[in-house]
Motif scaffolding. Structure first.
Motif, short mmCIF file in Angstrom:
data_model
loop_
_atom_site.label_atom_id
_atom_site.label_comp_id
_atom_site.label_asym_id
_atom_site.label_seq_id
_atom_site.Cartn_x
_atom_site.Cartn_y
_atom_site.Cartn_z
N ILE A 1 27.71 27.30 1.84
CA ILE A 1 27.19 28.46 2.57
C ILE A 1 25.87 28.91 1.96
O ILE A 1 24.88 29.14 2.66
CB ILE A 1 28.22 29.61 2.57
N LEU A 2 25.84 29.05 0.63
CA LEU A 2 24.63 29.49 -0.05
C LEU A 2 23.49 28.48 0.10
O LEU A 2 22.35 28.85 0.38
CB LEU A 2 24.91 29.74 -1.53
N LYS A 3 23.82 27.22 -0.09
CA LYS A 3 22.80 26.17 -0.02
C LYS A 3 22.16 26.13 1.37
O LYS A 3 20.93 26.02 1.50
CB LYS A 3 23.42 24.81 -0.35
N THR A 4 22.98 26.24 2.40
CA THR A 4 22.47 26.20 3.77
C THR A 4 21.58 27.41 4.05
O THR A 4 20.49 27.28 4.62
CB THR A 4 23.63 26.17 4.77
N ALA A 5 22.06 28.59 3.64
CA ALA A 5 21.30 29.81 3.91
C ALA A 5 19.98 29.83 3.16
O ALA A 5 18.92 30.12 3.73
CB ALA A 5 22.14 31.03 3.54
N VAL A 6 20.00 29.52 1.87
CA VAL A 6 18.78 29.50 1.08
C VAL A 6 17.81 28.46 1.61
O VAL A 6 16.60 28.71 1.75
CB VAL A 6 19.09 29.26 -0.41
N GLY A 7 18.33 27.29 1.93
CA GLY A 7 17.50 26.21 2.43
C GLY A 7 16.78 26.59 3.71
O GLY A 7 15.60 26.24 3.90
N TRP A 8 17.47 27.32 4.60
CA TRP A 8 16.84 27.72 5.86
C TRP A 8 15.64 28.62 5.61
O TRP A 8 14.57 28.44 6.20
CB TRP A 8 17.85 28.44 6.75
N HIS A 13 26.27 35.77 -1.67
CA HIS A 13 27.56 35.44 -1.05
C HIS A 13 28.66 35.99 -1.94
O HIS A 13 28.78 35.64 -3.11
CB HIS A 13 27.70 33.92 -0.90
N ALA A 14 29.46 36.91 -1.36
CA ALA A 14 30.57 37.51 -2.11
C ALA A 14 31.84 36.71 -1.89
O ALA A 14 32.16 36.32 -0.77
CB ALA A 14 30.78 38.96 -1.65
N VAL A 15 32.56 36.46 -2.97
CA VAL A 15 33.80 35.69 -2.87
C VAL A 15 34.94 36.46 -3.52
O VAL A 15 34.73 37.29 -4.40
CB VAL A 15 33.66 34.31 -3.55
N ASP A 16 36.14 36.18 -3.07
CA ASP A 16 37.34 36.75 -3.66
C ASP A 16 37.68 35.94 -4.90
O ASP A 16 38.06 34.76 -4.79
CB ASP A 16 38.49 36.70 -2.65
N PRO A 17 37.54 36.51 -6.10
CA PRO A 17 37.75 35.73 -7.32
C PRO A 17 39.19 35.25 -7.49
O PRO A 17 39.44 34.32 -8.26
CB PRO A 17 37.36 36.71 -8.44
N SER A 18 40.14 35.83 -6.76
CA SER A 18 41.54 35.43 -6.91
C SER A 18 41.86 34.13 -6.19
O SER A 18 42.91 33.54 -6.41
CB SER A 18 42.46 36.54 -6.39
N GLY A 19 40.96 33.72 -5.34
CA GLY A 19 41.20 32.47 -4.63
C GLY A 19 40.12 32.19 -3.62
O GLY A 19 39.99 32.89 -2.62
N ILE A 56 13.98 41.37 -1.58
CA ILE A 56 14.92 41.73 -0.51
C ILE A 56 16.24 41.02 -0.75
O ILE A 56 16.27 39.82 -1.03
CB ILE A 56 14.35 41.32 0.87
N VAL A 57 17.34 41.77 -0.64
CA VAL A 57 18.68 41.20 -0.80
C VAL A 57 19.35 41.12 0.57
O VAL A 57 19.34 42.08 1.34
CB VAL A 57 19.53 42.06 -1.76
N ILE A 58 19.94 39.97 0.87
CA ILE A 58 20.65 39.74 2.11
C ILE A 58 22.01 39.13 1.79
O ILE A 58 22.13 38.30 0.88
CB ILE A 58 19.85 38.81 3.07
N GLY A 59 23.03 39.56 2.51
CA GLY A 59 24.36 38.98 2.32
C GLY A 59 24.66 37.96 3.39
O GLY A 59 24.22 38.09 4.54
N THR A 60 25.40 36.93 3.04
CA THR A 60 25.80 35.93 4.03
C THR A 60 27.24 35.51 3.81
O THR A 60 27.73 35.48 2.68
CB THR A 60 24.88 34.68 3.98
N ASP A 61 27.91 35.24 4.92
CA ASP A 61 29.26 34.67 4.85
C ASP A 61 29.34 33.41 5.72
O ASP A 61 30.41 32.91 6.00
CB ASP A 61 30.31 35.68 5.29
N GLY A 62 28.15 32.92 6.13
CA GLY A 62 28.10 31.72 6.96
C GLY A 62 28.29 31.99 8.44
O GLY A 62 28.25 31.05 9.24
#
Length: 349
Positions: free
Chosen positions: A53-60, A38-44, A6-12
């Protein structure tokens, strides 16, 4: 039926957290791996913030007893989620109906959930997040499931997925038909019999299918509405973007959009039958327990209606006049007298 990845997206955000709770509950139930993206804007972007954000979400999710891992990818959120699901061979994407980088508001047309709903390469669960805090329902716990049926192949596939889910989750299942009462009663009876009849209640309604299916979900205190990713309007065969699209926007409950069109032969598991696209044509495919695919022309030889898979009986059934065929295409029950033709597919490289 089960989901394996299962794939889930998170932005915190809190809305993303609600969707993740639903995804985590399902992953735990199915012993599936959860890929938190977690999708990020590669330009900044703030790399430290993204990792947090990823660590918190995965850890939960790990604390909840689920196998979970994180994926940070550059790009637009909807594209990232769909690309990730294909790369990791996922069979379900879970999103909230608000948030994940889209404009504020409930499931806005053109927002992340809306874009994924129109292009998801797999099943998609849209979790209603904006009023969840006001309700007692726990995300991912589905005590009653509602699915609209009209006798079409896509509705048959969606009802079978809904039935399998109800068995796995211990849920009650309601079949709803919206249309002409006499024909609708036949469709409901036939669909319930194909599913084996257990845990199934049927409701006949007349009027606007979207409004009435949504109303049925609210009145029956359902937690989940299931639709196929193509129309559920019987003879009118509404295209995707009408009935299922409106339900995904208007439903008062979570919505599971089942991939019923665009499915390939490789996605049919042993013991399963389905209408699939292969070699540019639509075929009826059953894969036996030894992994051998039995592929047939899906047009009933009586009057040309498209057959659907009967999971309870392991047969191909015509919804128009009741003809029934075995996995080799032989006629079991008329009025059809001629077998379904076998289809020879070109070998894959």
């Amino acid at each position: 039926m089960t989901y394996k990845r299962i794939v889930i997206g998170t932005d915190g955000s809190e809305t993303a957290a609600v969707a993740q709770r639903a995804a985590t509950a399902l992953a735990k139930e199915f012993d599936a791996e959860l890929v938190v993206t977690h999708a990020v804007d590669p330009s900044g972007f703030d790399a430290g913030r993204a990792e947090e954000i990823l660590k918190t979400a995965v850890g939960w999710s790990v604390v909840e007893g689920v196998r979970a891992r994180g994926e940070r990818r550059g790009g637009e959120p909807a594209e990232v989620l769909m690309r990730t699901s294909m790369d990791v061979d996922a069979d379900l994407i879970v999103v909230g109906n608000v948030g994940m980088g889209s404009r504020a508001g409930r499931f806005i047309t053109g927002g992340v959930p809306d874009r994924i709903s129109h292009g998801s390469p797999t099943d998609l669960l849209i979790v209603r997040t904006e009023t969840r805090a006001e309700e007692a329902h726990t995300p991912g716990e589905y005590g009653r499931i509602v699915v609209g049926v009209d006798g079409s192949p896509t509705a048959d596939e969606a009802s079978r997925k809904a039935f399998d889910l109800s068995i796995m989750l211990g849920s009650k299942l309601s079949l709803v038909n919206v249309g002409e009462p006499l024909l609708g009663s036949v469709v409901l009876k036939d669909t319930a019999e194909r599913l084996g009849g257990r845990r199934v209640e049927t409701f006949q309604m007349r009027g606007d299918p979207v409004k009435l299916i949504c109303r049925a979900a609210a009145e029956q205190e359902a937690d989940l509405v299931v639709v196929g990713n193509r129309g559920m309007a019987g003879g009118r065969r509404f295209a995707f973007g009408s009935v299922p699209d409106r339900i995904s926007h208007e439903s008062p409950r979570d919505v599971l959009i089942v991939k019923t069109t665009g499915k390939t032969l490789a996605e049919v598991l042993p013991g399963q039958g389905s209408l699939v696209l292969e070699g540019g044509r639509r075929v009826a495919a059953y894969r036996d327990e030894d992994g051998v695919a039995h592929v047939l022309n899906p047009r009933c030889t009586h009057m040309g209606c498209t057959v659907g898979w009967n999971d309870a009986e392991r047969t191909w059934d015509c919804p128009c006049h009741g003809s029934r065929y075995d996995i080799e295409g032989n006629v079991i029950q008329g009025p059809a007298k001629v077998a379904l033709a076998a289809v020879d597919l070109p070998p894959t490289s």
